[in-house]
Design a protein around this motif. Structure first.
Motif, PDB file in Angstrom:
ATOM      1  N   SER A 187      -5.899  -0.525   6.366  1.00  0.00           N
ATOM      2  CA  SER A 187      -4.583   0.019   6.712  1.00  0.00           C
ATOM      3  C   SER A 187      -4.047   0.978   5.645  1.00  0.00           C
ATOM      4  O   SER A 187      -3.292   1.897   5.945  1.00  0.00           O
ATOM      5  N   LYS A 188      -4.456   0.764   4.382  1.00  0.00           N
ATOM      6  CA  LYS A 188      -3.994   1.635   3.299  1.00  0.00           C
ATOM      7  C   LYS A 188      -4.419   3.071   3.551  1.00  0.00           C
ATOM      8  O   LYS A 188      -3.740   4.018   3.164  1.00  0.00           O
ATOM      9  N   PHE A 189      -5.553   3.237   4.214  1.00  0.00           N
ATOM     10  CA  PHE A 189      -6.077   4.583   4.435  1.00  0.00           C
ATOM     11  C   PHE A 189      -5.526   5.217   5.708  1.00  0.00           C
ATOM     12  O   PHE A 189      -5.539   6.429   5.840  1.00  0.00           O
ATOM     13  N   LEU A 190      -4.968   4.395   6.588  1.00  0.00           N
ATOM     14  CA  LEU A 190      -4.136   4.949   7.670  1.00  0.00           C
ATOM     15  C   LEU A 190      -2.885   5.540   7.037  1.00  0.00           C
ATOM     16  O   LEU A 190      -2.467   6.647   7.367  1.00  0.00           O
ATOM     17  N   MET A 191      -2.310   4.793   6.095  1.00  0.00           N
ATOM     18  CA  MET A 191      -1.113   5.272   5.399  1.00  0.00           C
ATOM     19  C   MET A 191      -1.399   6.588   4.663  1.00  0.00           C
ATOM     20  O   MET A 191      -0.564   7.485   4.639  1.00  0.00           O
ATOM     21  N   LEU A 192      -2.608   6.708   4.104  1.00  0.00           N
ATOM     22  CA  LEU A 192      -2.951   7.906   3.328  1.00  0.00           C
ATOM     23  C   LEU A 192      -3.418   9.060   4.224  1.00  0.00           C
ATOM     24  O   LEU A 192      -3.812  10.111   3.713  1.00  0.00           O
ATOM     25  N   GLY A 193      -3.395   8.852   5.540  1.00  0.00           N
ATOM     26  CA  GLY A 193      -3.614   9.977   6.452  1.00  0.00           C
ATOM     27  C   GLY A 193      -4.956  10.040   7.148  1.00  0.00           C
ATOM     28  O   GLY A 193      -5.208  10.969   7.911  1.00  0.00           O
ATOM     29  N   MET A 194      -5.860   9.073   6.883  1.00  0.00           N
ATOM     30  CA  MET A 194      -7.106   9.073   7.654  1.00  0.00           C
ATOM     31  C   MET A 194      -6.801   8.636   9.091  1.00  0.00           C
ATOM     32  O   MET A 194      -5.848   7.912   9.331  1.00  0.00           O
ATOM     33  N   THR A 195      -7.623   9.077  10.020  1.00  0.00           N
ATOM     34  CA  THR A 195      -7.406   8.686  11.416  1.00  0.00           C
ATOM     35  C   THR A 195      -7.941   7.273  11.643  1.00  0.00           C
ATOM     36  O   THR A 195      -8.783   6.781  10.877  1.00  0.00           O
ATOM     37  N   LEU A 196      -7.455   6.648  12.706  1.00  0.00           N
ATOM     38  CA  LEU A 196      -7.920   5.295  13.036  1.00  0.00           C
ATOM     39  C   LEU A 196      -9.432   5.284  13.235  1.00  0.00           C
ATOM     40  O   LEU A 196     -10.136   4.380  12.783  1.00  0.00           O
ATOM     41  N   ASP A 197      -9.932   6.310  13.891  1.00  0.00           N
ATOM     42  CA  ASP A 197     -11.363   6.424  14.140  1.00  0.00           C
ATOM     43  C   ASP A 197     -12.158   6.492  12.822  1.00  0.00           C
ATOM     44  O   ASP A 197     -13.173   5.810  12.654  1.00  0.00           O
ATOM     45  N   GLN A 198     -11.683   7.292  11.881  1.00  0.00           N
ATOM     46  CA  GLN A 198     -12.349   7.401  10.572  1.00  0.00           C
ATOM     47  C   GLN A 198     -12.318   6.070   9.824  1.00  0.00           C
ATOM     48  O   GLN A 198     -13.300   5.664   9.199  1.00  0.00           O
ATOM     49  N   VAL A 199     -11.176   5.405   9.900  1.00  0.00           N
ATOM     50  CA  VAL A 199     -11.005   4.134   9.192  1.00  0.00           C
ATOM     51  C   VAL A 199     -11.951   3.066   9.757  1.00  0.00           C
ATOM     52  O   VAL A 199     -12.593   2.324   9.005  1.00  0.00           O
ATOM     53  N   GLY A 232       5.501  -0.515  12.319  1.00  0.00           N
ATOM     54  CA  GLY A 232       6.651  -1.072  11.602  1.00  0.00           C
ATOM     55  C   GLY A 232       6.710  -0.478  10.220  1.00  0.00           C
ATOM     56  O   GLY A 232       6.372   0.692  10.026  1.00  0.00           O
ATOM     57  N   SER A 233       7.132  -1.257   9.248  1.00  0.00           N
ATOM     58  CA  SER A 233       7.153  -0.798   7.870  1.00  0.00           C
ATOM     59  C   SER A 233       6.393  -1.835   7.040  1.00  0.00           C
ATOM     60  O   SER A 233       6.758  -3.009   7.024  1.00  0.00           O
ATOM     61  N   PHE A 234       5.326  -1.384   6.392  1.00  0.00           N
ATOM     62  CA  PHE A 234       4.441  -2.314   5.680  1.00  0.00           C
ATOM     63  C   PHE A 234       4.251  -1.837   4.245  1.00  0.00           C
ATOM     64  O   PHE A 234       4.015  -0.656   3.994  1.00  0.00           O
ATOM     65  N   GLU A 235       4.368  -2.769   3.313  1.00  0.00           N
ATOM     66  CA  GLU A 235       4.220  -2.435   1.892  1.00  0.00           C
ATOM     67  C   GLU A 235       2.764  -2.575   1.458  1.00  0.00           C
ATOM     68  O   GLU A 235       2.109  -3.568   1.774  1.00  0.00           O
ATOM     69  N   PHE A 236       2.274  -1.572   0.743  1.00  0.00           N
ATOM     70  CA  PHE A 236       0.931  -1.645   0.161  1.00  0.00           C
ATOM     71  C   PHE A 236       1.051  -1.354  -1.327  1.00  0.00           C
ATOM     72  O   PHE A 236       1.885  -0.557  -1.746  1.00  0.00           O
ATOM     73  N   VAL A 237       0.185  -1.985  -2.117  1.00  0.00           N
ATOM     74  CA  VAL A 237       0.247  -1.781  -3.565  1.00  0.00           C
ATOM     75  C   VAL A 237      -1.150  -1.403  -4.070  1.00  0.00           C
ATOM     76  O   VAL A 237      -2.157  -1.911  -3.570  1.00  0.00           O
ATOM     77  N   ASP A 238      -1.191  -0.454  -5.020  1.00  0.00           N
ATOM     78  CA  ASP A 238      -2.500  -0.091  -5.591  1.00  0.00           C
ATOM     79  C   ASP A 238      -2.822  -1.024  -6.763  1.00  0.00           C
ATOM     80  O   ASP A 238      -2.119  -2.018  -6.972  1.00  0.00           O
ATOM     81  N   ASN A 239      -3.848  -0.735  -7.540  1.00  0.00           N
ATOM     82  CA  ASN A 239      -4.235  -1.631  -8.648  1.00  0.00           C
ATOM     83  C   ASN A 239      -3.343  -1.458  -9.881  1.00  0.00           C
ATOM     84  O   ASN A 239      -3.579  -2.067 -10.919  1.00  0.00           O
ATOM     85  N   PHE A 240      -2.338  -0.561  -9.774  1.00  0.00           N
ATOM     86  CA  PHE A 240      -1.490  -0.284 -10.933  1.00  0.00           C
ATOM     87  C   PHE A 240      -0.027  -0.630 -10.650  1.00  0.00           C
ATOM     88  O   PHE A 240       0.881  -0.138 -11.316  1.00  0.00           O
ATOM     89  N   GLY A 241       0.204  -1.426  -9.614  1.00  0.00           N
ATOM     90  CA  GLY A 241       1.555  -1.886  -9.290  1.00  0.00           C
ATOM     91  C   GLY A 241       2.409  -0.874  -8.548  1.00  0.00           C
ATOM     92  O   GLY A 241       3.608  -1.093  -8.366  1.00  0.00           O
ATOM     93  N   ASN A 242       1.825   0.251  -8.138  1.00  0.00           N
ATOM     94  CA  ASN A 242       2.601   1.252  -7.402  1.00  0.00           C
ATOM     95  C   ASN A 242       2.692   0.857  -5.924  1.00  0.00           C
ATOM     96  O   ASN A 242       1.674   0.617  -5.285  1.00  0.00           O
ATOM     97  N   GLN A 243       3.916   0.800  -5.427  1.00  0.00           N
ATOM     98  CA  GLN A 243       4.141   0.415  -4.031  1.00  0.00           C
ATOM     99  C   GLN A 243       4.261   1.649  -3.147  1.00  0.00           C
ATOM    100  O   GLN A 243       4.820   2.655  -3.555  1.00  0.00           O
TER     101      GLN A 243
END
Ligand SMILES: [Zn+2]
Length: 395
Positions: free
Chosen positions: A312-324, A361-372
């Protein structure tokens, strides 16, 4: 023949007429997954269909399967995709791990270097007991993952010990892992990788490198990689990212991909994924080949959670569902031979299937450096089918 039923079947998109069941006959399908959005990048398929399963294989994908089935999964409003394949995990450390992943939709696993030659038997025993196919990569460091660094002592990168272990476990060892960060291999990174290739080459196996924060420049390490090798933690921030400060993918990285080296996510929890790097890499048009969780028990409660969350993080970053979906299925099936017939829903393939929910909806994701970051979509595990049988839902 029941005339009405015959007409109903031929009116659909089906290529084959259904043969009505004789009295007392067993159901035509063991399982039908009904009414889901069947998304299979291996066949460029994205359409609402029923999936019929018999004898552990995909038997039919049609608009309205009118035949009987012993079991039905109602997938209306859900995604039906090939079972997910996670090529970088540490499930070999605990027997409870693989069943948890299976409930998340993961029907194939690689333990990537949890153990080296000294204790490879322990992860192999776990890998042999998992419900879904699981293979292991042997850590070139003979003592496996060590807090003080797997190969900080270069003597631990023991080619003959690794070769002997592979020779004894050809069926279960799918490759060699070399962890190359400054705190794992120190200044030994290049020599450790050279030795990993030496161990792998005798068996024609791939090497997976753990990149990021290495002492040696990445191009120097990439020069040792051959077609079929895998670079995991591809979004690691500097020093030694795959991208430079000007947002340009290093030419050696592009060249490595061109000769068949594969680039993998390896989400994990420490130092591997930073949003700004992932964004820049995707913007430069360098998409991952595969996604993987770098799964550990600790990851279930923070950052990783489960494979659908990682996707799902990569949907957020703009990849398509098919690519993901492709990164978690068909692309992974090309990386290790154990998965070669998987990652697809084509008729005749093993019936390993993930039913997922794509919620808005609205979903929170965090990277390995605490960035939300927050995204508008998230994939959730639904039902899993393994070898044609529905797996018990997660409790
Ligand atoms: Zn790992």
């Amino acid at each position: 023949m029941n005339r009405r039923r015959f007409i109903g079947a031929t009116a659909g998109a089906a290529a084959f007429a259904h043969v009505p069941m004789a009295l007392g006959a067993v159901a035509k399908y063991d399982l039908i997954i009904k009414g889901g959005r069947v998304l299979d990048p291996s066949r460029k398929m994205d359409v609402v269909r029923d999936v019929g399963i018999a004898r552990g294989q995909i038997a039919a994908i049609e608009a309205n399967l009118a035949a009987d089935a012993a079991d039905i999964v109602d997938a209306r409003g859900k995604l039906v995709v090939p079972g997910l394949l996670d090529i970088h995990t540490h499930v070999g450390r605990a027997k409870e791990a693989a069943p948890l992943c299976l409930a998340d939709g993961v029907t194939g696993l690689i333990d990537a270097g949890s153990q080296g030659a000294d204790r490879i038997a322990e992860v192999i025993e776990v890998a042999k007991s998992t419900p879904q196919p699981c293979r292991v990569l042997i850590n070139i460091g003979r003592a496996g993952i060590l807090p003080e660094g797997d190969t900080m002592d270069l003597n631990r990168a023991d080619v003959s010990a690794a070769r002997e272990a592979i020779g004894r476990n050809r069926e279960m060892i799918a490759g060699v892992k070399a962890r190359l960060s400054r705190d794992v291999a120190g200044a030994n990174d290049f020599e450790v990788l050279r030795r990993a290739q030496e161990a792998a080459s005798a068996f024609n196996l791939p090497v997976m490198i753990h990149m990021g924060q290495t002492m040696s420049p990445l191009p120097k390490l990439l020069a040792l990689l051959k077609s079929g090798d895998v670079v995991t933690h591809m979004f690691a921030p500097p020093p030694n990212s795959i991208i430079d400060d000007n947002g340009r993918i290093l030419p050696e990285v592009t060249a490595a991909r061109r000769r068949g080296v594969r680039f993998d996510l390896g989400n994990g929890r420490t130092g591997h994924l930073r949003w700004d790097i992932a964004e820049a890499v995707l913007k430069a048009g360098f998409l991952p080949d595969t996604f993987s969780t770098d799964w550990t028990p600790e990851g279930r409660t923070a950052q990783v959670i489960d494979f659908p969350n990682v996707m799902s993080k990569f949907l957020m970053l703009g990849m398509t569902l098919d690519q993901v979906i492709a990164c978690a299925t068909v692309n992974a099936s090309r990386t290790f031979p154990v998965f070669r017939t998987r990652g697809t829903l084509k008729v005749g393939a093993p019936a390993d299937i993930a039913v997922l929910e794509l919620r808005e909806g609205s979903f929170e994701f965090v990277d390995n450096f605490g960035n939300q970051r927050s995204g508008r979509q998230r994939l959730f595990p639904g039902a899993t089918v393994l070898a044609g049988k529905r797996v018990a839902a997660r409790v």
